[in-house]
Scaffold this motif. Structure first.
Motif, PDB file in Angstrom:
ATOM      1  N   ALA A 108      59.579 -42.425  20.278  1.00  0.00           N
ATOM      2  CA  ALA A 108      59.551 -41.122  19.614  1.00  0.00           C
ATOM      3  C   ALA A 108      60.265 -40.100  20.497  1.00  0.00           C
ATOM      4  CB  ALA A 108      58.112 -40.700  19.370  1.00  0.00           C
ATOM      5  N   ARG A 109      60.736 -39.038  19.852  1.00  0.00           N
ATOM      6  CA  ARG A 109      61.361 -37.910  20.551  1.00  0.00           C
ATOM      7  C   ARG A 109      60.570 -36.644  20.222  1.00  0.00           C
ATOM      8  NH1 ARG A 109      66.228 -40.403  18.019  1.00  0.00           N
ATOM      9  NH2 ARG A 109      65.874 -38.884  16.355  1.00  0.00           N
ATOM     10  N   LEU A 110      60.668 -35.650  21.081  1.00  0.00           N
ATOM     11  CA  LEU A 110      59.958 -34.389  20.837  1.00  0.00           C
ATOM     12  C   LEU A 110      60.260 -33.827  19.459  1.00  0.00           C
ATOM     13  CD1 LEU A 110      59.968 -32.312  24.150  1.00  0.00           C
ATOM     14  CD2 LEU A 110      57.995 -33.046  22.791  1.00  0.00           C
ATOM     15  N   GLU A 129      57.801 -34.365  11.657  1.00  0.00           N
ATOM     16  CA  GLU A 129      57.847 -35.509  10.748  1.00  0.00           C
ATOM     17  C   GLU A 129      56.654 -36.443  10.956  1.00  0.00           C
ATOM     18  OE1 GLU A 129      61.517 -38.193   9.038  1.00  0.00           O
ATOM     19  OE2 GLU A 129      61.845 -36.951  10.828  1.00  0.00           O
ATOM     20  N   LEU A 130      56.287 -36.678  12.223  1.00  0.00           N
ATOM     21  CA  LEU A 130      55.134 -37.529  12.523  1.00  0.00           C
ATOM     22  C   LEU A 130      53.837 -36.870  12.052  1.00  0.00           C
ATOM     23  CD1 LEU A 130      56.213 -38.870  16.010  1.00  0.00           C
ATOM     24  CD2 LEU A 130      55.809 -40.245  13.955  1.00  0.00           C
ATOM     25  N   ALA A 131      53.724 -35.580  12.227  1.00  0.00           N
ATOM     26  CA  ALA A 131      52.528 -34.867  11.767  1.00  0.00           C
ATOM     27  C   ALA A 131      52.411 -34.958  10.244  1.00  0.00           C
ATOM     28  CB  ALA A 131      52.573 -33.408  12.221  1.00  0.00           C
ATOM     29  N   ARG A 132      53.531 -34.810   9.532  1.00  0.00           N
ATOM     30  CA  ARG A 132      53.516 -34.939   8.066  1.00  0.00           C
ATOM     31  C   ARG A 132      53.121 -36.349   7.647  1.00  0.00           C
ATOM     32  NH1 ARG A 132      57.851 -31.391   8.240  1.00  0.00           N
ATOM     33  NH2 ARG A 132      59.392 -33.054   8.259  1.00  0.00           N
ATOM     34  N   LEU A 133      53.680 -37.355   8.326  1.00  0.00           N
ATOM     35  CA  LEU A 133      53.339 -38.753   8.034  1.00  0.00           C
ATOM     36  C   LEU A 133      51.845 -38.990   8.250  1.00  0.00           C
ATOM     37  CD1 LEU A 133      53.953 -41.764   7.491  1.00  0.00           C
ATOM     38  CD2 LEU A 133      54.568 -41.962   9.899  1.00  0.00           C
ATOM     39  N   ASP A 134      51.319 -38.483   9.345  1.00  0.00           N
ATOM     40  CA  ASP A 134      49.894 -38.635   9.638  1.00  0.00           C
ATOM     41  C   ASP A 134      49.040 -38.029   8.525  1.00  0.00           C
ATOM     42  OD1 ASP A 134      48.919 -40.107  11.751  1.00  0.00           O
ATOM     43  OD2 ASP A 134      48.311 -38.355  12.910  1.00  0.00           O
ATOM     44  N   ARG A 135      49.398 -36.829   8.082  1.00  0.00           N
ATOM     45  CA  ARG A 135      48.621 -36.170   7.025  1.00  0.00           C
ATOM     46  C   ARG A 135      48.749 -36.928   5.703  1.00  0.00           C
ATOM     47  NH1 ARG A 135      50.906 -31.618   9.600  1.00  0.00           N
ATOM     48  NH2 ARG A 135      52.382 -31.253   7.907  1.00  0.00           N
ATOM     49  N   TYR A 180      47.671 -26.860  10.843  1.00  0.00           N
ATOM     50  CA  TYR A 180      47.776 -28.198  11.411  1.00  0.00           C
ATOM     51  C   TYR A 180      48.157 -28.139  12.887  1.00  0.00           C
ATOM     52  CZ  TYR A 180      47.890 -29.415   6.481  1.00  0.00           C
ATOM     53  OH  TYR A 180      47.586 -29.542   5.155  1.00  0.00           O
ATOM     54  N   ALA A 181      47.536 -29.015  13.648  1.00  0.00           N
ATOM     55  CA  ALA A 181      47.861 -29.126  15.073  1.00  0.00           C
ATOM     56  C   ALA A 181      49.169 -29.900  15.218  1.00  0.00           C
ATOM     57  CB  ALA A 181      46.736 -29.855  15.801  1.00  0.00           C
ATOM     58  N   PRO A 182      49.897 -29.680  16.314  1.00  0.00           N
ATOM     59  CA  PRO A 182      51.088 -30.493  16.562  1.00  0.00           C
ATOM     60  C   PRO A 182      50.692 -31.963  16.709  1.00  0.00           C
ATOM     61  CG  PRO A 182      50.974 -28.645  18.097  1.00  0.00           C
ATOM     62  CD  PRO A 182      49.673 -28.681  17.365  1.00  0.00           C
ATOM     63  N   PHE A 183      51.614 -32.858  16.391  1.00  0.00           N
ATOM     64  CA  PHE A 183      51.358 -34.290  16.521  1.00  0.00           C
ATOM     65  C   PHE A 183      51.206 -34.665  17.996  1.00  0.00           C
ATOM     66  CE2 PHE A 183      52.614 -38.724  16.964  1.00  0.00           C
ATOM     67  CZ  PHE A 183      51.793 -39.333  16.024  1.00  0.00           C
ATOM     68  N   PHE A 184      52.170 -34.235  18.809  1.00  0.00           N
ATOM     69  CA  PHE A 184      52.109 -34.538  20.243  1.00  0.00           C
ATOM     70  C   PHE A 184      51.137 -33.586  20.916  1.00  0.00           C
ATOM     71  CE2 PHE A 184      56.586 -35.912  19.276  1.00  0.00           C
ATOM     72  CZ  PHE A 184      56.308 -37.259  19.305  1.00  0.00           C
ATOM     73  N   SER A 185      50.487 -34.080  21.962  1.00  0.00           N
ATOM     74  CA  SER A 185      49.495 -33.277  22.677  1.00  0.00           C
ATOM     75  C   SER A 185      49.678 -33.500  24.170  1.00  0.00           C
ATOM     76  CB  SER A 185      48.086 -33.716  22.254  1.00  0.00           C
ATOM     77  OG  SER A 185      47.848 -35.053  22.677  1.00  0.00           O
ATOM     78  N   GLU A 186      48.834 -32.844  24.941  1.00  0.00           N
ATOM     79  CA  GLU A 186      48.849 -33.045  26.387  1.00  0.00           C
ATOM     80  C   GLU A 186      48.513 -34.504  26.708  1.00  0.00           C
ATOM     81  OE1 GLU A 186      46.182 -31.076  29.663  1.00  0.00           O
ATOM     82  OE2 GLU A 186      47.374 -29.530  28.622  1.00  0.00           O
ATOM     83  N   ARG A 187      47.664 -35.105  25.877  1.00  0.00           N
ATOM     84  CA  ARG A 187      47.217 -36.477  26.127  1.00  0.00           C
ATOM     85  C   ARG A 187      48.247 -37.517  25.672  1.00  0.00           C
ATOM     86  NH1 ARG A 187      41.961 -39.484  23.651  1.00  0.00           N
ATOM     87  NH2 ARG A 187      42.135 -41.346  24.912  1.00  0.00           N
TER      88      ARG A 187
END
Length: 165
Positions: free
Chosen positions: A12-14, A19-25, A42-49
């Motif tokens: 994945a790229r930043l 797109e990943l967040a939309r897919l997840d939802r 909605y929270a961003p898909f990528f996180s600190e973790r």
């Protein structure tokens, strides 16, 4: 469904975040998620973790259609020889095209590349399609937490699966 080409798997790229967040939802379901249905804002898909390097994504015909998250199961030093699939999603329109299988195989390859000896995952007991796919890729049931979750008024087992690398 018309035959599709083989999925292209990459890190994945930043800029995949939206797109990943939309897919997840779009793919959210109590078949595979114990989290509540996502709601705005909605929270961003990528996180600190979990960042881009913790995810492999699948593309078909240039469109992002799936991802797998590979992570350490815990932060313990004694546990660093194990990787865990901590998320897998395939877009509805791409199901049945080998995307999930390609992502699992890529996760196995990636775990081997980083020196892991085992790859594990957790899957809900009622998710028969995912369980069959994992079993066909060499995962075996290593434990069951009976009625671990209450989803839509039904108690559901948490199934622990793993495979050696």
């Amino acid at each position: 469904m018309a035959p599709m080409s083989q999925p292209h798997i990459r890190f994945a790229r930043l800029d995949d975040d939206d797109e990943l967040a939309r897919l997840d939802r779009a793919s959210w379901s109590t078949l595979h998620s114990v989290q509540p249905r996502p709601e705005a804002p909605y929270a961003p898909f990528f996180s600190e973790r979990f960042g881009p390097r913790d995810h492999l994504v699948a593309e078909l015909c240039g469109r992002l259609v799936g991802y797998v998250r590979i992570a350490f199961p815990t932060s313990l030093a004694a546990h660093t020889h194990v990787r865990q699939i901590q998320g897998l999603a395939v877009a509805e329109e791409a199901r049945g095209a080998g995307v999930g299988r390609a992502l699992i195989r890529a996760a196995v390859d990636r775990a081997r590349q980083v020196g892991a000896r085992r790859l594990t995952l957790r899957v809900l007991g009622h998710n028969k399609p995912a369980r069959a796919l994992y079993e066909s890729e060499g995962f075996v049931v290593e434990g069951v937490l009976p009625e671990e979750f209450l989803l839509d008024g039904t108690y559901v087992d948490d199934v622990l699966m793993g495979r050696p690398l």
